[in-house]
Design a protein around this motif. Structure first.
Motif: not given
Length: 223
Positions: A12-33
């Protein structure tokens, strides 16, 4: 063990890059994702704290409040991948037999390789004593014991299943991602079907039948 054709093992080809970056509070799980997404697009060699901070539109020091260093980041990625296997859900939804449990786990393992072929190897080749890996495997063994297998039988069943699935899927993932990276076409050979999804299905079935042949009586259900 059967799988729907919609889940065929294919690159499966990689999905397109996100059009917007993750914002708001970060946590270990979201950083890993976010790290997994970066690896899928750029490769594991390009995963650095600085590159990930850029991807997340945050300062590098912000990441260090959640992961100690790159090694800890890789551990967080393994934790995330294990959570996607979701062995607890598989156990709850299985038919209560050791065969049903292992079939479900191996199917989930295959789906994980399909979703994250570049990141998959971090989990597949992680040492068994790595902190997030050990409790995951111990949990699977404990659930297998509740189906009526002895402790030794449960460990043997998991070991055989893991050895087959890891060997098959790591080679498949490396082949698929190498072709994507180099832009090479798939070469047709007389041995090309050895990595077909049907071969994985047959291999899983062979492992389960082989293990069953070593047993006397198999208890039918979970306690």
């Amino acid at each position: 063990m059967r799988y729907d054709s919609a889940h065929a093992l294919e690159a499966r080809p990689p999905s397109p890059r996100r059009s917007s970056r993750i914002r708001g509070a970060l946590d270990r799980a979201s950083i890993a994702a976010a790290a997994i997404e970066l690896v899928e697009h750029l490769g594991i060699e390009r995963l650095t704290m600085r590159a990930l901070a850029t991807e997340l539109d945050c300062g590098t020091m912000t990441l260090y409040t959640h992961v100690r260093n790159r090694d800890d980041l890789l551990t967080a990625v393994v934790e995330r991948l294990i959570s996607e296997v979701d062995a607890d859900r598989i156990a709850a939804e299985s038919d209560g037999t050791w065969r049903g449990l292992l079939s479900g786990v191996l199917g989930s393992y295959r789906d994980l390789a399909m979703r994250h072929p570049r990141s998959f190897e971090l989990l597949a080749l992680a040492p068994y004593d790595l902190p997030p890996v050990a409790p995951h495997l111990e949990g699977v063994v404990a659930t297998l014991e509740r189906t009526g297998l002895s402790a030794d039988e449960a460990r043997t069943a998991l070991g055989l299943a893991d050895a087959f699935a890891t060997g098959f899927l790591v080679v498949w993932a490396r082949t698929a991602t190498r072709q994507d990276t180099l832009g090479t076409a798939r070469t047709e050979t007389s041995l090309g079907d050895l990595r077909a999804p049907e071969m994985y299905d047959r291999g899983v079935e062979a492992v389960l039948l082989g293990f069953e042949a070593t047993l006397g009586d198999v208890a039918p259900s979970l306690a």
